[in-house]
Design an enzyme around this catalytic site. Structure first.
Site, PDB file in Angstrom:
ATOM      1  NE  ARG A   1      -3.725   2.411   0.671  1.00  0.00           N
ATOM      2  CZ  ARG A   1      -3.518   3.807   0.595  1.00  0.00           C
ATOM      3  NH1 ARG A   1      -2.317   4.366   0.163  1.00  0.00           N
ATOM      4  NH2 ARG A   1      -4.564   4.650   0.839  1.00  0.00           N
TER       5      ARG A   1
ATOM      6  NE  ARG B   1      -3.656  -2.520   2.428  1.00  0.00           N
ATOM      7  CZ  ARG B   1      -4.503  -1.644   2.031  1.00  0.00           C
ATOM      8  NH1 ARG B   1      -5.142  -1.645   0.793  1.00  0.00           N
ATOM      9  NH2 ARG B   1      -4.877  -0.742   2.672  1.00  0.00           N
TER      10      ARG B   1
ATOM     11  CD  GLU C   1     -10.928   2.680  -2.378  1.00  0.00           C
ATOM     12  OE1 GLU C   1     -10.493   1.635  -2.850  1.00  0.00           O
ATOM     13  OE2 GLU C   1      -9.977   3.000  -1.284  1.00  0.00           O
TER      14      GLU C   1
END
Length: 217
Positions: A45, A87, A53
């Site tokens: 990330r 992440r 998004e």
């Protein structure tokens, strides 16, 4: 103690653990999957930035931009943190020396994620964001692009806007040249470059605009 903390913040991007890897997949504009030299797949990330998004307006275009400059490249990933989803949060340097995080902001495909971006480098990225806004590139082609963290909050609340957005007589106008904003009734409210609208005084300030010295909004 304060000096030590300042020194740490200045050196953080340099001190963070880095490793080479190949970008094998673009999940969305700010999330990539890399293959390390020992053949591990790592989801990264991007640190300090937030792109729309995929189901949001401009989301696929943001992902396409990331793909266009990073796909199949060998990059250096600096590990900055691990998020709540497990992440790796990283600063990614491309083969030509450009920083992917910064490139997304500079070309108008990402906001600086101010809640999490607090290094000295983040301040430079904020300047890149202001320049992209002024040039109206990427997401800034739209009049009032919705920040992805606001969009995600709406989705968590069942798709309902957290607060109704009203841009009628109560909206503020921002001068895209001077980055000064004006309240309704100000003599500068309808100036030539006053094309940016804000629903509140706070929204204008968050966008980097300063209050007008005449109307003092």
């Amino acid at each position: 103690m304060r000096y030590i903390l300042l020194l740490f913040l200045l050196l953080w991007p340099v001190l963070a653990f880095a490793f080479p890897a190949k970008v094998i997949k673009i999940s969305d504009g700010d999330t990539i999957i890399v293959l390390t030299e020992d053949k591990r797949q790592v989801r990264v990330r991007l640190f300090g930035v937030d792109t729309p998004e995929k189901r949001q307006a401009r989301g696929r275009q943001a992902a396409d931009y990331t793909k266009s400059i990073a796909a199949l490249q060998t990059v250096d990933v600096q590990e900055m943190d691990v998020d709540r989803y497990g992440r790796l949060v990283g600063r990614v340097t491309l083969a030509d020396g450009r920083v992917l995080n910064a490139e997304l902001v500079a070309n108008g495909w990402a906001w600086v994620y101010q809640d999490y971006c607090r290094t000295t480098e983040c301040r430079a990225w904020e300047q890149l964001e202001q320049q992209a806004r002024a040039k109206r590139v990427g997401i800034w082609q739209d009049k009032n692009p919705q920040a992805p963290w606001e969009w995600r909050r709406e989705q968590r609340e069942g798709g309902r806007p957290a607060e109704p957005k009203k841009e009628a007589a109560a909206s503020y106008r921002g001068n895209t040249s001077s980055h000064v904003f004006h309240a309704p009734g100000c003599k500068h409210y309808d100036c030539k470059n006053c094309t940016e609208s804000f629903a509140s005084r706070e929204a204008a300030i968050r966008a980097g605009y300063t209050p007008c010295g005449v109307c003092k909004p």
